[in-house]
Structures are given as C-alpha cells and as structure tokens.
Design a protein around this motif. Structure first.
Motif, mmCIF file in Angstrom:
data_model
loop_
_atom_site.group_PDB
_atom_site.id
_atom_site.type_symbol
_atom_site.label_atom_id
_atom_site.label_comp_id
_atom_site.label_asym_id
_atom_site.label_seq_id
_atom_site.Cartn_x
_atom_site.Cartn_y
_atom_site.Cartn_z
ATOM 1 N N PHE A 158 8.888 -8.170 10.960
ATOM 2 C CA PHE A 158 9.238 -7.329 12.102
ATOM 3 C C PHE A 158 9.142 -5.848 11.774
ATOM 4 O O PHE A 158 8.754 -5.036 12.610
ATOM 5 N N ALA A 159 9.477 -5.508 10.540
ATOM 6 C CA ALA A 159 9.345 -4.107 10.153
ATOM 7 C C ALA A 159 7.882 -3.675 10.220
ATOM 8 O O ALA A 159 7.570 -2.552 10.632
ATOM 9 N N PHE A 160 7.005 -4.578 9.836
ATOM 10 C CA PHE A 160 5.587 -4.236 9.903
ATOM 11 C C PHE A 160 5.118 -4.080 11.348
ATOM 12 O O PHE A 160 4.317 -3.187 11.654
ATOM 13 N N LEU A 161 5.625 -4.912 12.211
ATOM 14 C CA LEU A 161 5.275 -4.769 13.625
ATOM 15 C C LEU A 161 5.697 -3.400 14.142
ATOM 16 O O LEU A 161 4.917 -2.694 14.797
ATOM 17 N N ILE A 162 6.939 -3.046 13.837
ATOM 18 C CA ILE A 162 7.428 -1.738 14.272
ATOM 19 C C ILE A 162 6.560 -0.635 13.687
ATOM 20 O O ILE A 162 6.209 0.336 14.367
ATOM 21 N N ARG A 163 6.203 -0.826 12.436
ATOM 22 C CA ARG A 163 5.382 0.193 11.792
ATOM 23 C C ARG A 163 4.029 0.340 12.499
ATOM 24 O O ARG A 163 3.544 1.441 12.721
ATOM 25 N N MET A 164 3.444 -0.790 12.839
ATOM 26 C CA MET A 164 2.164 -0.744 13.538
ATOM 27 C C MET A 164 2.279 0.027 14.842
ATOM 28 O O MET A 164 1.435 0.860 15.166
ATOM 29 N N THR A 165 3.327 -0.270 15.593
ATOM 30 C CA THR A 165 3.435 0.391 16.897
ATOM 31 C C THR A 165 3.729 1.872 16.757
ATOM 32 O O THR A 165 3.142 2.692 17.447
ATOM 33 N N SER A 166 4.632 2.214 15.848
ATOM 34 C CA SER A 166 4.952 3.644 15.761
ATOM 35 C C SER A 166 3.770 4.402 15.188
ATOM 36 O O SER A 166 3.532 5.555 15.553
ATOM 37 N N GLU A 167 3.032 3.739 14.317
ATOM 38 C CA GLU A 167 1.799 4.343 13.800
ATOM 39 C C GLU A 167 0.834 4.606 14.956
ATOM 40 O O GLU A 167 0.379 5.729 15.159
ATOM 41 N N ALA A 168 0.557 3.559 15.698
ATOM 42 C CA ALA A 168 -0.417 3.680 16.774
ATOM 43 C C ALA A 168 0.106 4.560 17.894
ATOM 44 O O ALA A 168 -0.665 5.105 18.683
ATOM 45 N N HIS A 169 1.422 4.709 17.961
ATOM 46 C CA HIS A 169 1.997 5.542 19.016
ATOM 47 C C HIS A 169 1.545 6.981 18.845
ATOM 48 O O HIS A 169 1.154 7.657 19.796
ATOM 49 N N ALA A 170 1.578 7.436 17.615
ATOM 50 C CA ALA A 170 1.153 8.805 17.334
ATOM 51 C C ALA A 170 -0.363 8.895 17.244
ATOM 52 O O ALA A 170 -0.918 9.973 17.219
ATOM 53 N N LYS A 171 -1.012 7.766 17.223
ATOM 54 C CA LYS A 171 -2.460 7.765 17.034
ATOM 55 C C LYS A 171 -3.143 7.027 18.176
ATOM 56 O O LYS A 171 -3.395 5.827 18.106
#
Lengths: 195, 195
Positions: free
Chosen positions: A89-102
DNA sequence: GACTATACGGGGCGACCGCCCCGGTTGTCT
DNA sequence: AGACAACCGGGGCGGTCGCCCCGTATAGTC
C-alpha cells in the motif's frame, strides 16, 4: 559499424538542459506543452531540440522512461520490505503522489499521449513484473483481495490519481488516494479490523 | 422587446441534426473532435454549425447540459426510492456507466474542457444539491462512511470512471467501478457484512 | 593557431482547427 | 405567385504547432 560516437561537449550539455526543461514542463502541464516552449526554457533553439529528439514523442518517452525506472527501483525496494501489506500500500501511495506531481506519468499511464516505443514498453514490462510480484505477495498475506489482478490494480492507481488531482487537499494530500485503495482490502471482517 | 422569434423549419431541423451529431461525436471522442467533422456528420456546412453555436464551447455545453439534466432526473428518482444504500450506489454506478459511454461528461466533470457558462453551472448546482441529499440520506442509514463529503464522492466517481475506461471489461462492465465504490462503505464489520 | 567536422539557431513550411464572410438558395407570409 | 427575409454552404483568414533546412559559430585535433 560505429553505432556510438562520443557526443561533443556542448551537445551533451544542451541535451541535459533540454531533458531538464522537458522534465519540468511535462511534469507541470503534461504532454500538451509546445516544443518551442521547452526549447525556450532550456535556453536553446527549437532546431536543437529537434536534432536531439527527432520527434516529440521521443522526448516525451525519454522523460517518462526516467520516471518509470525510478518507480521500478522503488518497487524492488518495497519487495524487500518485511511486511507485505504495508509495503504494497505504501508503494501504491508513492505511485500516486509521484504521478500527482508529474502529469506526464498520468498521461503515459492513461495512454493519452501517443504510441510509445519499444524502450518504454520494455521498462513498463519490467515494472509490471515487479509490481505483480508485490501484489501476489500481498494477496498471499491476505491483505489484498484475491479477485483482482495487476491490471485491475493499475487501473485503480490511475483512478486514485484522478481523484486526488480532482480534489487537491493540501493538508492531507493522500487522503482520497488512501480511501480508494481501501477497496483493495479483503472483505472478511477479521482482515479489515487488523489495519 | 421580442427576444424570441420562431426558428425557420429548416433551421430547426439543422439545429437538431447538429446536436445529434455532436452528441455522438463528443460522446465517442470527447471535446477534441473538430467542428468540421461534426458538420460533416450532420450533413451541413461548417458555417451552419457556427451560426447556431457561436463558439465550440457553446455547442459542447449544449450537449453536456442535456446529459446533466438527465442525471439530475435520475438522482431525483433515486431519492424517492425506499432503500437509501442501494439507491445511492445504484446511482453511482449509473453515473459512471453513463459517463463511460459519454466521453464528454468525463471531460466536463474533469474540467478538461473549458470554462463552462452560466447555464451549465446552474444545472450542475442542481445536480450537486440533489446528490448531496442522496449522500446524506445514505450516511444517516449507515451505509456510507461519514467522513466523506459530496465533493469527495464526486472525485471518486470520476476515479471509478477512469478505472473503468482504462480496463474495459465487456462481460462485467461495472466490475471495477463497483469495486472502487466499495471504499465508500463504513468500516465497522457489522455494516460491511450486510451488503 | 589553423582546419574540419559537428552542432547551433532561427526562420519557414505545411497541416490543423476554430472562426467568419459572402453569394446563392430556400422557406414563409401576403 | 411574388417578394422579402432568413438561412445555407464553402472557401478563406489567422493562429498554433510540429518538423526541417541552411548559413554560421564553435569544439576538437594536429
């Protein structure tokens, strides 16, 4: 056959400048940014951009591949973590917050951009493989429902990203994404009460 | 002051043709469709389109308003249904599957289209009002978690729509959407086991 | 320090699209 | 049926953007 010839110093410098400007531009506004604008920000002429990257997709791809490789590294790390559920789940969150800024990543995932080339496909395949392993492990640990596959989860990541972008919450930026990801947890009360 | 003058018969017929073609075109490909293409499909000249709808946004808005009004009617019906929970979730599914076939709605919701006019804003406000009532009723019945508001749910609807479009499932088209909406249900095991 | 290959810059071409105008046509009313 | 007004069609203008070319500048080499 000399396939590789060392790039001249100024050429290499300009190439880096263009990539840097493209990273920021694509991240901020997605694939819609005009090439001339990227050239202007990089402090080079439009012709220079075109020489280094024969087409717009080529430049976009170069940027996206960088991000995908970073995500793949993150996923590998997550696979080595102890706790299957929190790592997933941490990785999922990371993916979204990453892509959020990108914005570019979102465009790429959504396929809104264009037909991506073989380089991107290869990196994406790598990421999918690691990601599938991460998912399977979480499912074996009974923290993720077993009736979803990797493609489902990918679609849901994109969904969470959409929700997050739609309703930007500065104080708790990952709130909606975390909410959406909750739907991946198993239904039985025992597992749910453990979180 | 005569603000209204009856439209000539052929003008009214052409207007309907344009709207029909625009509905299909926008539904299939979103706001990106060229106006000339719509004119071609409608069997009229590009100039005719421009006369009836002074700008592209005006035409887009006319189509979107139709869809929003339909959704508002659906929401009113759902509000009269007996069971709060099933009415709420059924309406969510309806919204997504509606918008799934209608790219224009997704564009409009996501705000990707343009600055919408006052007509759209008014209809959208209506829909939001009914929708908030529907949500509140479901929350009082303890079938929807109470820490989300209408804007959250709207974002999640858009998210579910994204997931669904990303992974088109012909046999169970609403599968992913239903999965995503599950995250709206309360956490306590009693309520969850009731579904 | 001179010579050559390499790279730079910016102007320009072609395609696309939204918007508009004008000459001809068609509906409508008496 | 005739006359007038409303409407239609298509060609064209202006702006944008991706892509390319060529004269000039500069890095690398002896």
């Amino acid at each position: 056959m000399r396939t590789e010839r060392p790039l001249r110093a100024d050429a290499r410098r300009n190439r880096e400048r263009i990539l840097l400007a493209a990273r920021h531009a694509f991240a901020a506004e997605g694939i819609g940014v005009p090439l001339d604008e990227i050239a202007r920000r990089a402090g080079v002429g439009p012709g220079t951009v075109h020489r280094h990257f024969p087409t717009k997709e080529a430049l976009f791809e170069a940027v996206v591949v960088e991000h995908l490789e970073q995500l793949t590294r993150d996923a590998r790390e997550a696979l080595e973590a102890d706790e299957a559920g929190s790592a997933f789940f941490a990785f999922l969150i990371r993916m979204t917050s990453e892509a959020h800024a990108k914005q570019d990543l979102a465009d790429a995932i959504a396929g809104a951009g264009a037909n991506l080339g073989s380089a991107t496909l290869r990196v994406a395949a790598d990421l999918r493989e690691i990601f599938a392993a991460l998912l399977e492990r979480a499912q074996r640990a009974n923290v993720v429902r077993t009736d979803v596959d990797a493609a489902d989860v990918q679609a849901i990541v994109l969904a969470a990203l959409t929700a997050q972008r739609q309703r930007a919450d500065t104080t708790r930026p990952d709130r909606l994404a975390a909410l959406v990801f909750d739907c991946l947890r198993p239904n039985d009360p025992v597992a749910r009460s453990q979180r």
